[in-house]
Design a protein around this motif. Structure first.
Motif, mmCIF file in Angstrom:
data_model
loop_
_atom_site.group_PDB
_atom_site.id
_atom_site.type_symbol
_atom_site.label_atom_id
_atom_site.label_comp_id
_atom_site.label_asym_id
_atom_site.label_seq_id
_atom_site.Cartn_x
_atom_site.Cartn_y
_atom_site.Cartn_z
ATOM 1 N N LEU A 304 1.024 -1.283 -0.453
ATOM 2 C CA LEU A 304 0.454 -0.019 0.187
ATOM 3 C C LEU A 304 0.607 1.421 -0.042
ATOM 4 N N ARG A 305 0.305 1.898 -0.590
ATOM 5 C CA ARG A 305 1.497 3.178 -0.821
ATOM 6 C C ARG A 305 0.566 4.278 -0.581
ATOM 7 N N VAL A 306 0.827 5.829 -0.656
ATOM 8 C CA VAL A 306 0.695 6.530 -1.318
ATOM 9 C C VAL A 306 1.233 7.929 -1.234
ATOM 10 N N VAL A 307 0.900 9.189 -1.797
ATOM 11 C CA VAL A 307 1.854 9.949 -3.232
ATOM 12 C C VAL A 307 0.549 10.779 -2.987
ATOM 13 N N ASN A 308 1.571 12.334 -3.046
ATOM 14 C CA ASN A 308 0.830 13.502 -2.556
ATOM 15 C C ASN A 308 0.147 13.232 -3.993
ATOM 16 N N ALA A 309 -0.265 13.998 -4.212
ATOM 17 C CA ALA A 309 -1.328 14.576 -5.762
ATOM 18 C C ALA A 309 -0.843 15.365 -6.705
ATOM 19 N N ALA A 310 -0.495 16.208 -5.549
ATOM 20 C CA ALA A 310 0.832 17.269 -6.769
ATOM 21 C C ALA A 310 1.767 17.332 -7.647
ATOM 22 N N GLY A 311 1.855 15.856 -6.782
ATOM 23 C CA GLY A 311 3.117 14.959 -7.693
ATOM 24 C C GLY A 311 4.362 14.555 -6.948
ATOM 25 N N GLY A 312 5.062 13.280 -6.968
ATOM 26 C CA GLY A 312 6.359 13.482 -5.977
ATOM 27 C C GLY A 312 6.676 11.714 -5.617
#
Length: 647
Positions: A304-312
């Motif tokens: 399970l991963r989480v990413v910033n919606a704006a990028g990164g």
């Protein structure tokens, strides 16, 4: 170590799954077919989801997903929803979803014949049928205010988007395109419905937006091409508007891997949220729209991963320790936590909760059972080998339980699909075979998903031929193991695994000494004439249209090469409905008999084509072992046709 706040002890939820240590194959116990099929998860067939107030999670129970339970999000005792209204009310129900206010649960049930939407009241336990379309419903979503439900139904011969009033119950048709229009979701203001429109090949997808009240002309948001969708839109999934309504999240194969992309709701150039050489699934916007959670599959292991919606760069929030699958991730309503399930080849799925900022997950359920069974389960090894034409084939090896001085026949166990894969999940039949002295190899041959689009499409047009090269290379790999008897090899599998078992017998004569085809198919020309639509779309995508590509269909059909078969074959399938594919299996058996080929043929009662019921699986697993023992170990056994005639 994960902290557990709950051990589920209700009799209907007593299942197996405590953390195990690897057991030496020579000392492990040989569990019965009844014991290996008793390993079941408390999660059942309903993906866990949060109640709108964030206090509980809804899960499917261990009775197969037709019963529903809730469990406190902070840990505690589960509560059955069925005890109020009776188990029969949820018979054959699926896709259960909370209403936005948490007062009702919608679900699809075909208990009255057609698949219809039903509503269950949390307050008094009553249930009522909401729709009476008399048609299939394959997807739906609540409006943000809970007053309406958008659904995809095929009342007029192809799937259209409908709007249902939750109080009045009337269904209004919103779209009428001849193409499939499926998987509707809502914009946050409830004014518009976003859905997927598929082309006739189920290969290209248009994400559309339409006024939920007035209907009228739909607007194109984004087009996606080259993503074959065997699940009639289910692989592409629900397009999801961001909480502020400005951005759309969708799944795409455009990078060569199935990854997630975002695009402005008004249209524009899509942007990849986290480019990875892995298949991504289950993406969800955080409630504030600032983050996106998703699942990433890496050679059978999923995290399970989480990413910033704006990028990164994404961060790994939850991952198994070793082999395992994290699945079904959902944000809590306040965005402070996420729930997920986790399983492994020796642990059934349990429900966990973790802080969105990270930390140690908390187990909300415990799939518990007899320790002696848990200790006896075999942990597979991940291995890889080279196919002669250069592909690297990743596989799972289940090492056999052997007596002193005993060698093991090898078995190639092939997955269905063929666009699917073996992952870090529990395999009851494989456990049963390995415990009876068979070295079992589960290869992700070309055509498997999870290794990029090039690999996934590498068996297009050559089923049972080019991918068979990877199967026979697996035989060569098994022969390098010191405990394997290289002269005794078997092959089996269900669905496409059954098809490959027939193909290997006809197209690689002499490689295998026995084959068991479970719910397999041996004649693609017969299939294209008789099968249901999703199978027709799959075969046409893989082989091309008829009659232009008839030579391809025929060359990949072992039915036309039965005279080349040398090994005995067992044909197994369910005997419930009189389906054309059941007739095809009977025809294959008859042709084997006409050609004086050794075979066995058996069906199992109260099933459709596939064998699903536990009591039949127990019998079938023992039937398969007896057949392999007879032909790979020199044992004795009696083979029966369905009509009772011994062969």
């Amino acid at each position: 170590m994960y902290r557990s706040k709950l051990t589920v002890a209700a009799a209907t939820l007593l299942v197996l799954g405590e953390s195990l240590r690897a057991q030496p194959p020579s000392t492990a116990a040989r569990l019965s077919a009844d014991e290996v099929t008793s390993v079941r998860s408390v999660v059942g067939g309903v993906a866990p989801q949060w109640s709108p107030d964030g206090t509980r999670l809804l899960i499917g129970g261990a009775l197969g997903g037709s019963d529903l339970w809730t469990v406190p999000a902070d840990g505690g005792w589960p509560e059955s929803l069925n005890h109020r209204m009776g188990e029969a009310a949820f018979l054959q129900s699926h896709q259960a979803k909370y209403s936005p206010n948490g007062q009702q649960i919608a679900y699809i049930s075909n208990s009255d014949g057609a698949a219809e939407l039903h509503l269950y009241s949390i307050a008094d336990g009553s249930a009522r049928q909401l729709t009476r379309l008399g048609a299939r419903i394959n997807s739906y979503g609540w409006s943000p205010d809970g007053a309406r439900i958008a659904l995809a139904g095929d009342k007029f011969g192809n799937f259209d988007i409908w709007i249902v009033d939750v109080v009045a119950g009337g269904a209004r048709r919103l779209t009428s395109d001849l193409r499939y229009e499926v998987f509707p979701s809502w914009t946050p203001d409830g004014a518009r419905v976003v859905y997927t429109r598929m082309d006739d090949r189920w290969l290209d997808h248009d994400v559309m937006e339409i006024d939920a009240s007035k209907g009228g002309a739909a607007r194109l948001i984004v087009s996606d091409t080259g993503f074959f969708d065997y699940q009639a839109g289910g692989s592409f999934g629900y397009p999801l508007a961001s909480p502020d309504g400005r951005t759309l999240l969708f799944r795409s194969h455009r990078s060569g891997w199935i990854n997630y992309w975002v695009v402005p709701m008004q249209g524009g150039t899509p942007r990849q949220i986290a480019a990875e050489a892995a298949n991504q699934s289950g993406a969800r916007w955080s409630p504030d729209g600032k983050s996106i959670a998703y699942l990433a599959l890496w050679n059978g292991t999923q995290d399970l991963r989480v990413v910033n919606a704006a990028g990164g760069a994404p961060r790994v929030l939850a991952a198994p320790a070793g082999m395992g699958m994290v699945s079904n991730a959902e944000w809590s309503p306040d965005g402070r936590r996420l729930s997920f399930t986790m399983e492994s080849p020796v642990d059934p799925a349990d429900v966990y909760v973790i802080a969105a900022s990270g930390g140690t997950p908390t187990a909300l359920t415990r799939s518990a059972g007899p320790a002696y069974i848990s200790r006896a389960l075999i942990r597979p090894k991940k291995v890889s080998y080279k196919s002669p034409d250069g592909f690297t084939i990743h596989a799972y090896l289940y090492e056999p339980i052997l007596q002193s001085g005993e060698s093991a026949p090898g078995i190639l166990y092939i997955h269905g699909g063929p666009t699917s894969s073996f992952n870090d999940t529990y395999q009851a039949e494989v456990q049963h075979l390995a415990m009876r002295g068979y070295a079992v190899l589960l290869p992700n041959i070309r055509g498997s998903s999870g290794y990029g689009k090039t690999f996934e499409d590498a068996n297009n047009g050559c089923w049972g031929r080019c991918d068979l090269v990877d199967v026979t290379a697996g035989v060569d790999y098994l022969r390098t193991l010191p405990y394997v008897n290289g002269a005794q090899m078997g092959i089996t599998g269900t669905s496409y695994g059954g098809c490959m078992s027939l193909a290997a017998s006809a197209f690689a004569p002499g490689v295998f000494q026995a084959a068991v085809s479970v719910s397999g198919y041996g004649d693609w020309l017969h299939m294209i004439a008789e099968q249901e639509m999703r199978h027709l779309k799959l075969v046409e995508y893989e082989f091309g249209p008829l009659p232009r590509e008839e030579a391809r269909y025929r060359r990949s059909s072992p039915f036309f090469y039965i005279g080349d078969i040398r090994n005995p074959i067992m044909l197994l399938h369910g005997a419930g409905a009189q389906l054309p594919r059941s007739a095809a299996s009977q025809i294959f058996a008859d042709r084997l008999e006409m050609n004086y080929k050794p075979f066995a043929y058996k069906t199992y009662p109260n099933e459709n084509y596939y064998v699903r019921r536990r009591e039949n699986l127990v019998t079938m697993y023992d039937d398969i072992v007896r057949y392999f023992d007879q032909h790979l170990k020199g044992g004795r056994g009696t083979v029966h046709r369905t009509d009772g005639v011994d062969r």
